[in-house]
Write an enzyme that holds these catalytic residues in place. Sequence first.
Site, PDB file in Angstrom:
ATOM      1  N   HIS A 146       0.838  -1.200   0.000  1.00 53.24           N
ATOM      2  CA  HIS A 146       0.000   0.000   0.000  1.00 53.24           C
ATOM      3  C   HIS A 146       0.871   1.248   0.000  1.00 53.24           C
ATOM      4  CE1 HIS A 146      -3.099   2.912   1.025  1.00 53.24           C
ATOM      5  NE2 HIS A 146      -3.967   1.995   0.663  1.00 53.24           N
ATOM      6  N   HIS A 147       0.412   2.269  -0.684  1.00 58.05           N
ATOM      7  CA  HIS A 147       1.186   3.500  -0.832  1.00 58.05           C
ATOM      8  C   HIS A 147       1.419   4.183   0.513  1.00 58.05           C
ATOM      9  CE1 HIS A 147       3.202   6.524  -2.954  1.00 58.05           C
ATOM     10  NE2 HIS A 147       2.387   6.701  -3.967  1.00 58.05           N
ATOM     11  N   ALA A 148       0.593   3.904   1.511  1.00 59.26           N
ATOM     12  CA  ALA A 148       0.816   4.464   2.839  1.00 59.26           C
ATOM     13  C   ALA A 148       2.112   3.951   3.454  1.00 59.26           C
ATOM     14  CB  ALA A 148      -0.362   4.124   3.760  1.00 59.26           C
TER      15      ALA A 148
END
Length: 212
Positions: A146-148
Amino acid sequence: MTNKLSGQDAMFLNVDLPHAATHCMTVYIYDQSTLGGKTLGFREIVRHLESRLDASPVLRRKIVQVPFGLGYPFWVDDDTFDIDFHVRHFALPKPGDWRQFCILVSRIHARPVDLSRAPWETYVIEGLDNIEDMPKGSFAIITKMHHAAMDVLRGPRLTWALHDVAGASGRPTAVVNHKQPVRAQRPTSLFVDTVSRMITDNLSRRRAWPAR
């Protein structure tokens, strides 16, 4: 509290849509002919990846939301972490060509990451036997995160650490040890802590305002 997501990382969670999830994906293709007649098995790959989980603290952590969305989410240890959940095994059917590989990669990319666990998945794909300029027996490793948890700086550093190669500095990239545990709080405790922090921050800003 520590290990709070930044505003930008929290934004990537908030803009997630079922048909447009904000995760990143890397595709590595490996030539086994360099092993001198040996083959690298799936369990060997899993053991290597497991030995490198300390390359980034988020690989063993999951994201916990603050009740009522009153603050940015936090990273906490994933008590249910299981390497076999995150590393998965596929094989292309014959003939094992580029078209089949691209279809499988697109299907993997289309599915969102499970945010109830550490937000990453790795796929070992064997059977790349009919791809131009690649020897028979080649395999691929696809990593989806995930980009987080991933950005333009963390991505290359993680690649260097997993592959034992030199980073941009020209020196081998060390695996960083992150053993300090980060335990999840109960929702009520997390709520109270967040509200207390909001009040404290607000009072601090008021004291900093110039008198009129």
